[in-house]
Design a protein around this motif. Structure first.
Motif, PDB file in Angstrom:
ATOM      1  N   CYS A  93       0.866  96.809  43.252  1.00 59.66           N
ATOM      2  CA  CYS A  93      -0.037  96.699  44.399  1.00 59.66           C
ATOM      3  C   CYS A  93      -0.879  97.973  44.463  1.00 59.66           C
ATOM      4  N   TRP A  94      -1.930  97.945  45.273  1.00 57.83           N
ATOM      5  CA  TRP A  94      -2.813  99.109  45.391  1.00 57.83           C
ATOM      6  C   TRP A  94      -2.148 100.185  46.254  1.00 57.83           C
ATOM      7  N   THR A  95      -2.193 101.413  45.767  1.00 58.21           N
ATOM      8  CA  THR A  95      -1.650 102.549  46.529  1.00 58.21           C
ATOM      9  C   THR A  95      -2.618 103.717  46.426  1.00 58.21           C
ATOM     10  N   ASP A  96      -2.361 104.752  47.221  1.00 59.15           N
ATOM     11  CA  ASP A  96      -3.150 105.983  47.116  1.00 59.15           C
ATOM     12  C   ASP A  96      -2.840 106.669  45.789  1.00 59.15           C
ATOM     13  N   TYR A  97      -3.686 107.639  45.440  1.00 50.03           N
ATOM     14  CA  TYR A  97      -3.475 108.366  44.186  1.00 50.03           C
ATOM     15  C   TYR A  97      -2.148 109.121  44.182  1.00 50.03           C
ATOM     16  N   ASP A  98      -1.687 109.515  45.356  1.00 49.58           N
ATOM     17  CA  ASP A  98      -0.426 110.249  45.421  1.00 49.58           C
ATOM     18  C   ASP A  98       0.780 109.311  45.450  1.00 49.58           C
ATOM     19  N   GLY A  99       0.531 107.986  45.296  1.00 52.64           N
ATOM     20  CA  GLY A  99       1.638 107.046  45.253  1.00 52.64           C
ATOM     21  C   GLY A  99       2.074 106.540  46.610  1.00 52.64           C
ATOM     22  N   LYS A 100       1.447 107.025  47.681  1.00 55.12           N
ATOM     23  CA  LYS A 100       1.829 106.596  49.016  1.00 55.12           C
ATOM     24  C   LYS A 100       1.232 105.232  49.330  1.00 55.12           C
ATOM     25  N   GLY A 101       1.818 104.586  50.284  1.00 53.62           N
ATOM     26  CA  GLY A 101       1.344 103.268  50.680  1.00 53.62           C
ATOM     27  C   GLY A 101       2.245 102.176  50.133  1.00 53.62           C
ATOM     28  N   GLY A 102       1.977 100.954  50.498  1.00 51.08           N
ATOM     29  CA  GLY A 102       2.804  99.834  50.055  1.00 51.08           C
ATOM     30  C   GLY A 102       3.970  99.597  50.993  1.00 51.08           C
ATOM     31  N   LEU A 103       4.608  98.470  50.822  1.00 48.54           N
ATOM     32  CA  LEU A 103       5.742  98.115  51.664  1.00 48.54           C
ATOM     33  C   LEU A 103       7.011  98.808  51.176  1.00 48.54           C
ATOM     34  N   ARG A 104       7.878  99.121  52.105  1.00 48.93           N
ATOM     35  CA  ARG A 104       9.173  99.692  51.754  1.00 48.93           C
ATOM     36  C   ARG A 104      10.154  98.549  51.506  1.00 48.93           C
ATOM     37  N   VAL A 105      10.566  98.422  50.270  1.00 47.58           N
ATOM     38  CA  VAL A 105      11.473  97.338  49.897  1.00 47.58           C
ATOM     39  C   VAL A 105      12.900  97.864  49.923  1.00 47.58           C
ATOM     40  N   PRO A 106      13.818  97.161  50.603  1.00 48.19           N
ATOM     41  CA  PRO A 106      15.213  97.613  50.632  1.00 48.19           C
ATOM     42  C   PRO A 106      15.793  97.686  49.219  1.00 48.19           C
ATOM     43  N   SER A 107      16.791  98.509  49.031  1.00 43.80           N
ATOM     44  CA  SER A 107      17.427  98.628  47.724  1.00 43.80           C
ATOM     45  C   SER A 107      18.213  97.353  47.417  1.00 43.80           C
ATOM     46  N   GLY A 108      18.472  97.143  46.148  1.00 46.93           N
ATOM     47  CA  GLY A 108      19.196  95.944  45.741  1.00 46.93           C
ATOM     48  C   GLY A 108      18.287  94.731  45.650  1.00 46.93           C
ATOM     49  N   LYS A 109      18.880  93.599  45.379  1.00 46.98           N
ATOM     50  CA  LYS A 109      18.112  92.368  45.194  1.00 46.98           C
ATOM     51  C   LYS A 109      18.026  91.512  46.453  1.00 46.98           C
ATOM     52  N   GLY A 110      19.001  91.657  47.330  1.00 43.70           N
ATOM     53  CA  GLY A 110      19.046  90.799  48.502  1.00 43.70           C
ATOM     54  C   GLY A 110      19.691  89.465  48.170  1.00 43.70           C
ATOM     55  N   GLY A 111      19.740  88.574  49.147  1.00 42.69           N
ATOM     56  CA  GLY A 111      20.337  87.259  48.937  1.00 42.69           C
ATOM     57  C   GLY A 111      19.565  86.433  47.934  1.00 42.69           C
ATOM     58  N   LYS A 112      20.197  85.386  47.455  1.00 42.01           N
ATOM     59  CA  LYS A 112      19.620  84.547  46.412  1.00 42.01           C
ATOM     60  C   LYS A 112      19.253  83.175  46.970  1.00 42.01           C
ATOM     61  N   LEU A 113      18.056  82.705  46.608  1.00 38.98           N
ATOM     62  CA  LEU A 113      17.581  81.395  47.029  1.00 38.98           C
ATOM     63  C   LEU A 113      17.399  80.523  45.790  1.00 38.98           C
ATOM     64  N   ILE A 114      17.969  79.329  45.796  1.00 39.76           N
ATOM     65  CA  ILE A 114      17.870  78.410  44.656  1.00 39.76           C
ATOM     66  C   ILE A 114      17.015  77.216  45.044  1.00 39.76           C
ATOM     67  N   ILE A 115      16.138  76.804  44.123  1.00 37.16           N
ATOM     68  CA  ILE A 115      15.246  75.670  44.357  1.00 37.16           C
ATOM     69  C   ILE A 115      15.424  74.655  43.239  1.00 37.16           C
ATOM     70  N   LEU A 116      15.547  73.403  43.608  1.00 39.39           N
ATOM     71  CA  LEU A 116      15.617  72.290  42.659  1.00 39.39           C
ATOM     72  C   LEU A 116      14.558  71.269  43.057  1.00 39.39           C
ATOM     73  N   HIS A 117      13.740  70.874  42.106  1.00 38.52           N
ATOM     74  CA  HIS A 117      12.668  69.931  42.425  1.00 38.52           C
ATOM     75  C   HIS A 117      12.255  69.185  41.166  1.00 38.52           C
ATOM     76  N   ALA A 118      11.395  68.192  41.340  1.00 41.71           N
ATOM     77  CA  ALA A 118      10.895  67.398  40.218  1.00 41.71           C
ATOM     78  C   ALA A 118       9.444  67.024  40.497  1.00 41.71           C
ATOM     79  N   GLY A 119       8.661  66.940  39.431  1.00 43.89           N
ATOM     80  CA  GLY A 119       7.254  66.595  39.598  1.00 43.89           C
ATOM     81  C   GLY A 119       6.729  65.790  38.420  1.00 43.89           C
ATOM     82  N   TRP A 120       5.552  65.179  38.635  1.00 44.64           N
ATOM     83  CA  TRP A 120       4.893  64.429  37.574  1.00 44.64           C
ATOM     84  C   TRP A 120       3.394  64.639  37.703  1.00 44.64           C
ATOM     85  N   LYS A 121       2.608  63.834  36.994  1.00 42.10           N
ATOM     86  CA  LYS A 121       1.176  64.075  36.944  1.00 42.10           C
ATOM     87  C   LYS A 121       0.502  63.958  38.304  1.00 42.10           C
TER      88      LYS A 121
END
Length: 347
Positions: free
Chosen positions: A150-178
């Motif tokens: 993402c875009w940040t300042d030249y000194d690296g500041k800015g952007g969202l603070r993301v918590p450490s780790g991966k966090g919970g897991k979300l699984i998606i199952l779906h099907a599609g066609w033309k």
């Protein structure tokens, strides 16, 4: 659901929307020393790129050596893994490194080539028949899923603070066609296991419940269902004994099928009776689909690039990653559903 973009663009999007934990397996220690660097693994999408790059060498009438391959991948897709990791990957994909005319090169095993050509002939046959071809697949991402850049300042500041780790897991199952997604076939649920990929979260019972109640009732008539070789996709109606099975299991199989045998036979001889019958495995998915006038077609092993829904997952995950702000399961789940609705037959 077609996407008119280049392979390079799709790959960059795929990398952008997958944070480090989504692409690589958990770090493992060297078995011999008990320490050492984490072993790297490529994901299914990258394997598709590698396979096509090797085939392109042959199309250009050039032998694909490991040095040539890793250099080409570095130039094409910014491939960052080691030569050793690449060698392990191509072996798992069904390639072997052999000597031809005093030159070592990568050659694909005949069984892999045969499986791929069988799939391509079948899919062409079904299309010529005017059948509706439906692709299904699962994917997953974490609550802390966010774009890598993402875009940040030249000194690296800015952007969202993301918590450490991966966090919970979300699984998606779906099907599609033309024509887009299959109506009411989406399944989104939270994973319970903290590590591992989504395959560990899905059981045969869970998948077959979705298959029977959400997918089959909403399919167009006489559809062809394309799926991969995940274990829960390939659950069998009856387990056929192998040479590693116990003699007791072999005898039970012979009895259940009313096959005559001599009780004095050795285990090896008993197995030969079963083998001579050449029984074919029957999969639960195939049997249930056939009952409703549908067919099942399996992708060749480790050929996810033949499943176009992989490109759609990149689009869904990209939407969720670009809109993720609070990095919680409560926040990421509706984003996943919104991402699914963004995909249409035209887009």
């Amino acid at each position: 659901m077609a996407m008119q973009v280049s392979e390079r663009t799709v790959f960059r999007v795929h990398r952008q929307v997958n944070i480090e934990g989504d692409v690589h397996s958990p770090a493992k220690k060297d078995k011999k020393s008990g320490s050492g660097p984490a072993q790297q693994e490529t994901d299914n999408f990258q394997e598709g790129v590698i396979r096509r790059r090797i085939h392109r060498f042959y199309t250009d009438r050039e032998l694909p050596t490991m040095d040539k391959l890793i250099l080409a991948l570095q130039q094409d897709i910014d491939y960052s893994y080691s030569k050793q990791t690449l060698l392990k990957t191509v072996k798992k994909m069904g390639f072997k490194y052999t000597t031809r005319n005093k030159k070592t090169a990568l050659y694909e095993q005949h069984r892999i080539i045969a499986a791929r050509h069988h799939y391509l002939r079948q899919i062409e046959k079904y299309r010529d028949e005017g059948r509706s071809i439906v692709y299904l697949d699962e994917t997953w991402f974490n609550a802390h899923h966010i774009l890598e850049r993402c875009w940040t300042d030249y000194d690296g500041k800015g952007g969202l603070r993301v918590p450490s780790g991966k966090g919970g897991k979300l699984i998606i199952l779906h099907a599609g066609w033309k024509e887009g997604w299959i109506s009411n076939a989406d399944l989104v649920f939270r994973g319970k296991k903290g590590t591992g990929d989504y395959h560990q979260e899905m059981s045969t019972a869970h998948f077959m419940e979705w298959f029977r109640e959400r997918l089959i009732p909403n399919l167009p008539a006489t559809s062809v269902i394309v799926l991969d070789n995940a274990k829960y996709h390939n659950s069998v109606v009856e387990k056929i004994p192998t040479k590693r099975s116990t003699k007791k299991d072999m005898i039970q199989y012979l009895d259940s099928h009313e096959i005559p045998y001599d009780k004095k036979l050795l285990k090896a001889e008993t197995f030969m009776l079963i083998k001579a019958r050449n029984p074919a495995s029957q999969y639960l998915t195939d049997v249930f689909a056939n009952l409703h006038s549908h067919d099942v077609l399996r992708l060749p092993v480790r050929h996810c690039e033949l499943n176009p829904i992989e490109l759609i997952w990149a689009q869904v995950k990209g939407y969720a990653a670009s809109h993720n702000k609070d990095f919680t399961m409560v926040g990421i789940e509706p984003l996943a559903r919104e991402g699914i609705t963004q995909v249409t037959a035209e887009k």
